[in-house]
Design an enzyme around this catalytic site. Sequence first.
Site, PDB file in Angstrom:
ATOM      1  N   ARG A 126     -10.797  10.639 -40.133  1.00 12.86           N
ATOM      2  CA  ARG A 126     -10.592   9.286 -40.689  1.00 12.86           C
ATOM      3  C   ARG A 126     -10.336   8.217 -39.632  1.00 12.86           C
ATOM      4  O   ARG A 126      -9.752   7.179 -39.924  1.00 12.86           O
ATOM      5  CB  ARG A 126      -9.460   9.282 -41.720  1.00 12.86           C
ATOM      6  CG  ARG A 126      -9.725  10.189 -42.910  1.00 12.86           C
ATOM      7  CD  ARG A 126      -8.850   9.854 -44.109  1.00 12.86           C
ATOM      8  NE  ARG A 126      -8.996  10.882 -45.119  1.00 12.86           N
ATOM      9  CZ  ARG A 126      -8.195  11.952 -45.201  1.00 12.86           C
ATOM     10  NH1 ARG A 126      -7.199  12.095 -44.362  1.00 12.86           N
ATOM     11  NH2 ARG A 126      -8.418  12.838 -46.140  1.00 12.86           N
ATOM     12  N   LYS A 148     -19.831  -3.197 -35.669  1.00 10.12           N
ATOM     13  CA  LYS A 148     -20.786  -2.529 -36.561  1.00 10.12           C
ATOM     14  C   LYS A 148     -21.178  -1.185 -35.977  1.00 10.12           C
ATOM     15  O   LYS A 148     -21.594  -1.100 -34.827  1.00 10.12           O
ATOM     16  CB  LYS A 148     -22.047  -3.382 -36.730  1.00 10.12           C
ATOM     17  CG  LYS A 148     -21.842  -4.593 -37.605  1.00 10.12           C
ATOM     18  CD  LYS A 148     -23.187  -5.245 -37.887  1.00 10.12           C
ATOM     19  CE  LYS A 148     -23.038  -6.443 -38.801  1.00 10.12           C
ATOM     20  NZ  LYS A 148     -24.350  -7.052 -39.109  1.00 10.12           N
ATOM     21  N   GLU A 190     -31.831 -11.852 -27.408  1.00 13.00           N
ATOM     22  CA  GLU A 190     -30.541 -12.036 -28.077  1.00 13.00           C
ATOM     23  C   GLU A 190     -29.672 -13.040 -27.318  1.00 13.00           C
ATOM     24  O   GLU A 190     -28.902 -13.796 -27.926  1.00 13.00           O
ATOM     25  CB  GLU A 190     -29.802 -10.697 -28.215  1.00 13.00           C
ATOM     26  CG  GLU A 190     -30.506  -9.665 -29.092  1.00 13.00           C
ATOM     27  CD  GLU A 190     -30.276  -9.850 -30.602  1.00 13.00           C
ATOM     28  OE1 GLU A 190     -29.454 -10.709 -30.985  1.00 13.00           O
ATOM     29  OE2 GLU A 190     -30.941  -9.145 -31.385  1.00 13.00           O
ATOM     30  N   LYS A 232     -20.512 -14.641 -29.672  1.00 18.49           N
ATOM     31  CA  LYS A 232     -20.499 -13.703 -30.786  1.00 18.49           C
ATOM     32  C   LYS A 232     -19.063 -13.461 -31.253  1.00 18.49           C
ATOM     33  O   LYS A 232     -18.800 -13.387 -32.459  1.00 18.49           O
ATOM     34  CB  LYS A 232     -21.177 -12.381 -30.397  1.00 18.49           C
ATOM     35  CG  LYS A 232     -21.222 -11.424 -31.578  1.00 18.49           C
ATOM     36  CD  LYS A 232     -22.214 -10.294 -31.441  1.00 18.49           C
ATOM     37  CE  LYS A 232     -22.209  -9.458 -32.726  1.00 18.49           C
ATOM     38  NZ  LYS A 232     -23.098  -8.297 -32.655  1.00 18.49           N
ATOM     39  N   GLU A 242     -18.588  -9.869 -42.346  1.00 17.90           N
ATOM     40  CA  GLU A 242     -19.895 -10.436 -42.677  1.00 17.90           C
ATOM     41  C   GLU A 242     -20.010 -10.918 -44.118  1.00 17.90           C
ATOM     42  O   GLU A 242     -20.892 -10.514 -44.862  1.00 17.90           O
ATOM     43  CB  GLU A 242     -21.002  -9.405 -42.398  1.00 17.90           C
ATOM     44  CG  GLU A 242     -22.371 -10.063 -42.309  1.00 17.90           C
ATOM     45  CD  GLU A 242     -23.384  -9.179 -41.609  1.00 17.90           C
ATOM     46  OE1 GLU A 242     -23.199  -7.969 -41.577  1.00 17.90           O
ATOM     47  OE2 GLU A 242     -24.359  -9.737 -41.100  1.00 17.90           O
ATOM     48  N   ARG A 246     -20.969 -15.274 -40.360  1.00 16.79           N
ATOM     49  CA  ARG A 246     -21.489 -14.293 -39.418  1.00 16.79           C
ATOM     50  C   ARG A 246     -22.995 -14.099 -39.568  1.00 16.79           C
ATOM     51  O   ARG A 246     -23.668 -13.680 -38.620  1.00 16.79           O
ATOM     52  CB  ARG A 246     -20.759 -12.964 -39.641  1.00 16.79           C
ATOM     53  CG  ARG A 246     -21.155 -11.894 -38.659  1.00 16.79           C
ATOM     54  CD  ARG A 246     -20.180 -10.733 -38.743  1.00 16.79           C
ATOM     55  NE  ARG A 246     -20.615  -9.646 -37.910  1.00 16.79           N
ATOM     56  CZ  ARG A 246     -19.878  -8.583 -37.619  1.00 16.79           C
ATOM     57  NH1 ARG A 246     -18.662  -8.491 -38.095  1.00 16.79           N
ATOM     58  NH2 ARG A 246     -20.340  -7.613 -36.854  1.00 16.79           N
ATOM     59  N   ASN A 250     -27.932 -13.580 -37.311  1.00 13.77           N
ATOM     60  CA  ASN A 250     -29.225 -12.993 -37.659  1.00 13.77           C
ATOM     61  C   ASN A 250     -30.388 -13.961 -37.487  1.00 13.77           C
ATOM     62  O   ASN A 250     -31.464 -13.734 -38.032  1.00 13.77           O
ATOM     63  CB  ASN A 250     -29.186 -12.467 -39.097  1.00 13.77           C
ATOM     64  CG  ASN A 250     -28.464 -11.139 -39.173  1.00 13.77           C
ATOM     65  OD1 ASN A 250     -28.687 -10.258 -38.345  1.00 13.77           O
ATOM     66  ND2 ASN A 250     -27.578 -10.998 -40.138  1.00 13.77           N
ATOM     67  N   HIS A 253     -33.850 -12.630 -37.219  1.00 13.65           N
ATOM     68  CA  HIS A 253     -33.815 -11.208 -37.571  1.00 13.65           C
ATOM     69  C   HIS A 253     -34.515 -10.895 -38.889  1.00 13.65           C
ATOM     70  O   HIS A 253     -35.002  -9.785 -39.071  1.00 13.65           O
ATOM     71  CB  HIS A 253     -32.379 -10.707 -37.621  1.00 13.65           C
ATOM     72  CG  HIS A 253     -31.772 -10.483 -36.266  1.00 13.65           C
ATOM     73  ND1 HIS A 253     -31.633 -11.507 -35.343  1.00 13.65           N
ATOM     74  CD2 HIS A 253     -31.296  -9.366 -35.653  1.00 13.65           C
ATOM     75  CE1 HIS A 253     -31.070 -11.012 -34.240  1.00 13.65           C
ATOM     76  NE2 HIS A 253     -30.863  -9.731 -34.396  1.00 13.65           N
ATOM     77  N   HIS A 257     -37.042  -8.241 -38.398  1.00 11.48           N
ATOM     78  CA  HIS A 257     -36.960  -6.916 -39.028  1.00 11.48           C
ATOM     79  C   HIS A 257     -38.253  -6.600 -39.786  1.00 11.48           C
ATOM     80  O   HIS A 257     -38.702  -5.456 -39.820  1.00 11.48           O
ATOM     81  CB  HIS A 257     -35.774  -6.849 -40.005  1.00 11.48           C
ATOM     82  CG  HIS A 257     -34.456  -6.639 -39.332  1.00 11.48           C
ATOM     83  ND1 HIS A 257     -33.264  -7.008 -39.899  1.00 11.48           N
ATOM     84  CD2 HIS A 257     -34.148  -6.089 -38.123  1.00 11.48           C
ATOM     85  CE1 HIS A 257     -32.265  -6.696 -39.069  1.00 11.48           C
ATOM     86  NE2 HIS A 257     -32.775  -6.145 -37.987  1.00 11.48           N
ATOM     87  N   HIS A 270     -36.850  -4.265 -30.702  1.00 12.78           N
ATOM     88  CA  HIS A 270     -36.063  -5.143 -31.571  1.00 12.78           C
ATOM     89  C   HIS A 270     -36.004  -6.571 -31.011  1.00 12.78           C
ATOM     90  O   HIS A 270     -36.255  -7.547 -31.719  1.00 12.78           O
ATOM     91  CB  HIS A 270     -34.655  -4.569 -31.711  1.00 12.78           C
ATOM     92  CG  HIS A 270     -33.698  -5.436 -32.471  1.00 12.78           C
ATOM     93  ND1 HIS A 270     -33.795  -5.638 -33.826  1.00 12.78           N
ATOM     94  CD2 HIS A 270     -32.638  -6.192 -32.048  1.00 12.78           C
ATOM     95  CE1 HIS A 270     -32.831  -6.460 -34.221  1.00 12.78           C
ATOM     96  NE2 HIS A 270     -32.113  -6.811 -33.161  1.00 12.78           N
TER      97      HIS A 270
END
Lengths: 368, 368
Positions: A126, A148, A190, A232, A242, A246, A250, A253, A257, A270
């Site tokens: 955990r 993330k 980025e 960031k 998010e 936030r 993206n 993105h 994506h 990417h």
Amino acid sequence: MTATPSSIRSLTVDLGERSYPIHVAPGLLDDPQCLRPYLAGRQVMVVTNETVAPLYLERLKGSLGSELDVREVILPDGEHTKTLASVERIWDALLAAGFNRRCTLVALGGGVIGDMAGYAAACYQRGVAFIQVPTTLLSQVDSSVGGKTGVNHPRGKNMIGAFWQPRAVLIDTQTLDTLPARELSAGLAEVIKYGLIRDPVFLGWLEANMAGLLARDGELLSEAILRSCAIKAEVVAADETEQGARAMLNLGHTFGHAIEAHQGYGQWLHGEAVGAGMLMAATLSQQLGWLSGDDVARVARVIESAGLPLTAPAAMDAEAFLERMRLDKKNLDDRIRLVLLRRLGEACIHDETPPARLHDFLSEYPRA
Amino acid sequence: MTATPSSIRSLTVDLGERSYPIHVAPGLLDDPQCLRPYLAGRQVMVVTNETVAPLYLERLKGSLGSELDVREVILPDGEHTKTLASVERIWDALLAAGFNRRCTLVALGGGVIGDMAGYAAACYQRGVAFIQVPTTLLSQVDSSVGGKTGVNHPRGKNMIGAFWQPRAVLIDTQTLDTLPARELSAGLAEVIKYGLIRDPVFLGWLEANMAGLLARDGELLSEAILRSCAIKAEVVAADETEQGARAMLNLGHTFGHAIEAHQGYGQWLHGEAVGAGMLMAATLSQQLGWLSGDDVARVARVIESAGLPLTAPAAMDAEAFLERMRLDKKNLDDRIRLVLLRRLGEACIHDETPPARLHDFLSEYPRA
């Protein structure tokens, strides 16, 4: 070159009791003090891959000294390994070693390794301690901040994961010396993004220093990494899980994506897809009256100067984009949400583009 | 009997922005307002098992009405299903249904279902809403509070998991009417534990009302559940991620886990092993001079009156206990940590029993 305290530049990501430092320096991996203050106990599991291990694993282990119980998991390289099965290999190794909840996981590698090791740390007993040692420019400016972690599922990228903050992020800019040129450019996409969404001064600095960055000048790279992480961190501190602002991270993105997914992951990197996607976002922002033609030309120039592609893939028609964009995690209540530019240096979130207009935009947009 | 607002008794688990209510009432499952205030959006995935589904799934779905997108995952019953593979089935179902991050998982069943559904919610798209509808006494008084979720690994129980709080816990005491008697007794072991560690008045109440609890008197069960949840909530609020005081909730569990593991999970129910383990802890507390012989006899009587075994398994010698106890997650730095009783109604954490003394205690302790 060995790092001395004076050559280390640092930044604190402010998240209350989960705050942590990012340290940046050439040769940081050789500094015996770089990791030790952040270990939870004697048990250390280094998670890395077959590309990075021969380059940096022994150096990292050397800096840890001999009194600790240091183990390693070496996974195959590549986005296709970012699966639950790989994370299970990490958990198996932790349990086989008898590691308890005071162990520490160290991610040595790019974003894929960081995401998997972070997720393994988030869920082992955990939650155990986790340190990031990112070795690609993309992971240094992206996964260093935000917490993330996670893995892909056959039905979608990053579908299984957790928010889990590291105890520290340690960036040795010398690791960029071994990074392929195409990946350096992808990381710069980025970096450019941070200027576009929030910092026009940084955007100007990037335009002035792109040649030096591509030549891997250590000072310039340190500056670009720290400034990117600082931007960031500001955005994430305001919105850790998010829910709102936030999403501006993206920029490019949603289109990007779609390109990655349509072309098959790994065909476009990417960052390459994000670069092309940012120019699409800028162009749509111009159509909404927010950017001038000169602004869009400036966006195109800085992306191109980083060695990135500008146009969308020839094989993707408007429907191919829309089909993927409808699955984006940002969408709420079936409306496609896009991150656009209100001006250079200021992003906004927009979900009011009529579907027909978006279809026309995508149909008319230049293809390779 | 249909629940009316006046018959619902409630408690708030105070965890700042993650606070949530526990509602207890007979017939709560038929109340159309019981679940709806806690849903994150229209998408609802009920996770249950093959034993509980025929009894309560349609009633739960009926209370949700028809405007929602309600799906279900029905897993096999039993502790052996508490694996990552079962959680992957939940994730697969969520993705196949196209559920987004505003979906809600509802756990309908005992502790195994709650732990798996909670872990699935914790990690689906990095965290979605989760509601607990526990249908066993053990899960009502244990998993309702604390946010522990997770699965077993072949090398250990609950080794993979996360802390993830539900939005609400909804307890319909009528679900206990279908619970096997042995499981009711096992749940009462944990109820007795709350009296022993923190509330001598509640311990006295349990001694006075045990016959009515075993007869499944709804009012008495509601009172026992609420008092148990309130005590656990006080302990957890002070120590959400189990750094210190929360360990007192493990009274009887270090010995109990050793019994469960040695006998093979499922031979002894968890609550049965905890009951026998609590008497062991009380006996060791007497040897340390904290409890009187009368105190220990009182502990034995209340455990026995709940229909629980008092002695350790005949086949377990001292080394069989110690081997398992050394693996306990509570241990730090190779010392065995035990939860003992300073007096009836007050637990303490003790890691200073010399290994030889613990060995003698375990050798001399009565066996079945």
